[in-house]
Design an enzyme around this catalytic site. Sequence first.
Site, PDB file in Angstrom:
ATOM      1  N   TYR A  32      38.657  36.602  42.142  1.00 58.72           N
ATOM      2  CA  TYR A  32      37.835  35.561  42.761  1.00 58.72           C
ATOM      3  C   TYR A  32      37.000  34.828  41.726  1.00 58.72           C
ATOM      4  O   TYR A  32      36.926  35.221  40.563  1.00 58.72           O
ATOM      5  CB  TYR A  32      36.941  36.166  43.846  1.00 58.72           C
ATOM      6  CG  TYR A  32      35.716  36.911  43.339  1.00 58.72           C
ATOM      7  CD1 TYR A  32      35.827  38.152  42.728  1.00 58.72           C
ATOM      8  CD2 TYR A  32      34.439  36.360  43.459  1.00 58.72           C
ATOM      9  CE1 TYR A  32      34.704  38.837  42.277  1.00 58.72           C
ATOM     10  CE2 TYR A  32      33.311  37.040  43.010  1.00 58.72           C
ATOM     11  CZ  TYR A  32      33.451  38.275  42.413  1.00 58.72           C
ATOM     12  OH  TYR A  32      32.350  38.938  41.947  1.00 58.72           O
ATOM     13  N   ARG A  51      38.761  30.999  33.583  1.00 58.82           N
ATOM     14  CA  ARG A  51      38.565  32.433  33.820  1.00 58.82           C
ATOM     15  C   ARG A  51      39.418  32.920  34.996  1.00 58.82           C
ATOM     16  O   ARG A  51      39.924  34.047  34.988  1.00 58.82           O
ATOM     17  CB  ARG A  51      37.088  32.744  34.080  1.00 58.82           C
ATOM     18  CG  ARG A  51      36.847  34.255  34.197  1.00 58.82           C
ATOM     19  CD  ARG A  51      35.400  34.606  34.341  1.00 58.82           C
ATOM     20  NE  ARG A  51      34.817  34.021  35.540  1.00 58.82           N
ATOM     21  CZ  ARG A  51      33.538  34.078  35.860  1.00 58.82           C
ATOM     22  NH1 ARG A  51      32.681  34.712  35.053  1.00 58.82           N
ATOM     23  NH2 ARG A  51      33.083  33.525  36.963  1.00 58.82           N
ATOM     24  N   ARG A  99      52.683  47.772  53.401  1.00 50.29           N
ATOM     25  CA  ARG A  99      51.813  48.515  52.488  1.00 50.29           C
ATOM     26  C   ARG A  99      52.619  49.408  51.553  1.00 50.29           C
ATOM     27  O   ARG A  99      53.370  50.276  51.992  1.00 50.29           O
ATOM     28  CB  ARG A  99      50.818  49.371  53.282  1.00 50.29           C
ATOM     29  CG  ARG A  99      49.809  50.049  52.363  1.00 50.29           C
ATOM     30  CD  ARG A  99      48.782  50.898  53.093  1.00 50.29           C
ATOM     31  NE  ARG A  99      47.850  51.480  52.137  1.00 50.29           N
ATOM     32  CZ  ARG A  99      48.089  52.589  51.427  1.00 50.29           C
ATOM     33  NH1 ARG A  99      49.236  53.213  51.575  1.00 50.29           N
ATOM     34  NH2 ARG A  99      47.192  53.046  50.575  1.00 50.29           N
ATOM     35  N   HIS A 101      51.992  50.770  47.198  1.00 52.58           N
ATOM     36  CA  HIS A 101      51.219  50.553  45.973  1.00 52.58           C
ATOM     37  C   HIS A 101      51.936  49.618  45.016  1.00 52.58           C
ATOM     38  O   HIS A 101      51.309  48.835  44.306  1.00 52.58           O
ATOM     39  CB  HIS A 101      50.949  51.883  45.255  1.00 52.58           C
ATOM     40  CG  HIS A 101      49.890  52.713  45.921  1.00 52.58           C
ATOM     41  ND1 HIS A 101      50.073  53.297  47.146  1.00 52.58           N
ATOM     42  CD2 HIS A 101      48.636  53.047  45.534  1.00 52.58           C
ATOM     43  CE1 HIS A 101      48.988  53.966  47.494  1.00 52.58           C
ATOM     44  NE2 HIS A 101      48.088  53.823  46.535  1.00 52.58           N
ATOM     45  N   LYS A 146      37.740  39.499  37.072  1.00 49.95           N
ATOM     46  CA  LYS A 146      36.841  39.243  38.208  1.00 49.95           C
ATOM     47  C   LYS A 146      37.575  39.621  39.496  1.00 49.95           C
ATOM     48  O   LYS A 146      38.034  38.762  40.258  1.00 49.95           O
ATOM     49  CB  LYS A 146      36.364  37.779  38.200  1.00 49.95           C
ATOM     50  CG  LYS A 146      35.083  37.565  39.005  1.00 49.95           C
ATOM     51  CD  LYS A 146      34.392  36.287  38.622  1.00 49.95           C
ATOM     52  CE  LYS A 146      33.221  35.945  39.538  1.00 49.95           C
ATOM     53  NZ  LYS A 146      32.130  36.928  39.539  1.00 49.95           N
ATOM     54  N   GLU A 178      26.061  45.307  31.659  1.00 49.51           N
ATOM     55  CA  GLU A 178      25.632  44.062  32.314  1.00 49.51           C
ATOM     56  C   GLU A 178      24.908  44.435  33.592  1.00 49.51           C
ATOM     57  O   GLU A 178      24.607  45.601  33.827  1.00 49.51           O
ATOM     58  CB  GLU A 178      26.840  43.155  32.587  1.00 49.51           C
ATOM     59  CG  GLU A 178      27.904  43.793  33.456  1.00 49.51           C
ATOM     60  CD  GLU A 178      29.106  42.886  33.726  1.00 49.51           C
ATOM     61  OE1 GLU A 178      28.987  41.657  33.625  1.00 49.51           O
ATOM     62  OE2 GLU A 178      30.174  43.427  34.072  1.00 49.51           O
ATOM     63  N   LEU A 202      31.955  41.301  32.373  1.00 47.87           N
ATOM     64  CA  LEU A 202      32.594  40.072  32.849  1.00 47.87           C
ATOM     65  C   LEU A 202      32.258  38.932  31.889  1.00 47.87           C
ATOM     66  O   LEU A 202      31.079  38.763  31.525  1.00 47.87           O
ATOM     67  CB  LEU A 202      32.088  39.707  34.252  1.00 47.87           C
ATOM     68  CG  LEU A 202      32.823  38.504  34.832  1.00 47.87           C
ATOM     69  CD1 LEU A 202      34.175  38.919  35.396  1.00 47.87           C
ATOM     70  CD2 LEU A 202      32.001  37.809  35.902  1.00 47.87           C
TER      71      LEU A 202
HETATM   72  N1  PDD Z   1      28.959  37.285  40.074  1.00 46.60           N
HETATM   73  N2  PDD Z   1      28.852  40.076  35.809  1.00 46.60           N
HETATM   74  C1  PDD Z   1      29.185  40.391  37.069  1.00 46.60           C
HETATM   75  C2  PDD Z   1      29.566  41.792  37.375  1.00 46.60           C
HETATM   76  C3  PDD Z   1      29.166  39.384  38.071  1.00 46.60           C
HETATM   77  O1  PDD Z   1      29.527  39.701  39.318  1.00 46.60           O
HETATM   78  C4  PDD Z   1      28.756  38.067  37.743  1.00 46.60           C
HETATM   79  C5  PDD Z   1      28.697  36.962  38.757  1.00 46.60           C
HETATM   80  C6  PDD Z   1      28.404  37.800  36.405  1.00 46.60           C
HETATM   81  C7  PDD Z   1      27.987  36.424  35.960  1.00 46.60           C
HETATM   82  O2  PDD Z   1      29.103  35.563  35.827  1.00 46.60           O
HETATM   83  P1  PDD Z   1      28.969  33.995  36.057  1.00 46.60           P
HETATM   84  O3  PDD Z   1      27.922  33.514  35.128  1.00 46.60           O
HETATM   85  O4  PDD Z   1      30.317  33.464  35.712  1.00 46.60           O
HETATM   86  O5  PDD Z   1      28.596  33.780  37.500  1.00 46.60           O
HETATM   87  C8  PDD Z   1      28.466  38.816  35.466  1.00 46.60           C
HETATM   88  C9  PDD Z   1      29.089  36.290  41.103  1.00 46.60           C
HETATM   89  C10 PDD Z   1      28.045  35.237  41.102  1.00 46.60           C
HETATM   90  C11 PDD Z   1      29.278  36.983  42.436  1.00 46.60           C
HETATM   91  O6  PDD Z   1      29.969  37.988  42.464  1.00 46.60           O
HETATM   92  O7  PDD Z   1      28.791  36.496  43.470  1.00 46.60           O
END
Ligand code: PDD
Length: 283
Positions: A32, A51, A99, A101, A146, A178, A202
Amino acid sequence: MATVYLNGEYLPAEQAKVSVFDRGFLFGDGVYEVIPVYQGHCFELEGHLARLQRSLDGVRINNPLTDVEWSEMIQTLIDRNGGGDQAVYLQVTRGVAPRDHLFPANATPSVFVMSNPMQPIPDAFKAQGIKCITLPDIRWQRCDIKAITLLANSLLKQQAHEQGAQEALLIKDGHLTEGAASNAYIVKNGVIYTPEKNAEVLPGITRDVVLRLAEQAGIELHQQMITEAELHDADEIWISSSTREMLPVTLLDDHPVGNGQPGPVWQRLITLYQHLKQEQNLG
Ligand code: PDD
């Protein structure tokens, strides 16, 4: 009623339905993006689409749309939802299949996109800073993807919330990775440090912007490992994300960070960040 996009159609949100056999539902098998929208324009769209491609490659799902098709569809959705400040959420899953894996031989990826009004950042968060707690990083080993599979992040964020904190800063093998939904930075003696890009972190689009702005402003910044001790000894701590921009952390594990006020380096960078938002809207 908001309009959403689902597999080629624009629909009222309540009419958007997906199969229970979608692998996003059964396996969390998808990726996402969250893209901020200011005054009807996407902020850093190119970075988000790049990304997205990287995440899709990471989980071996074909990108169902070209960048031009993504851009046009996202803009249509923003317009149909009335412009202004929004947050676009898009997800691509491997699609619908019995379903198993193993990857299905020929499933069509499912695409769902919504755009909701941007939740305003409370003024107090900028004026006084936010509270964070440190927690062990219990996530998987590909946090650079992501993925929609956010159970660990959700548990961490919920635990922070229940302790009156706005974010959890995650610790792995004695160093900072993070936040549960943000990237993290410290400042020591006027120098910014942020963990380098690797599989534990991320590659945040806001992080890219922060790096660019720091360079333009001539502020020294290092991408390197930050130990837990360095985190607790920082003059400033910040987090960044597309929905929360950059926020100063003034209380960590119930101890004040630096002098307990948002710091001057954050102040300088957030001012530049606001200028950039304006510029992108004009340009
Ligand atoms: N999340 N690290 C993680 C684990 C995140 O979920 C996010 C952002 C970031 C920051 O990435 P960016 O600057 O590209 O938004 C870092 C989004 C906002 C969410 O899951 O809603």
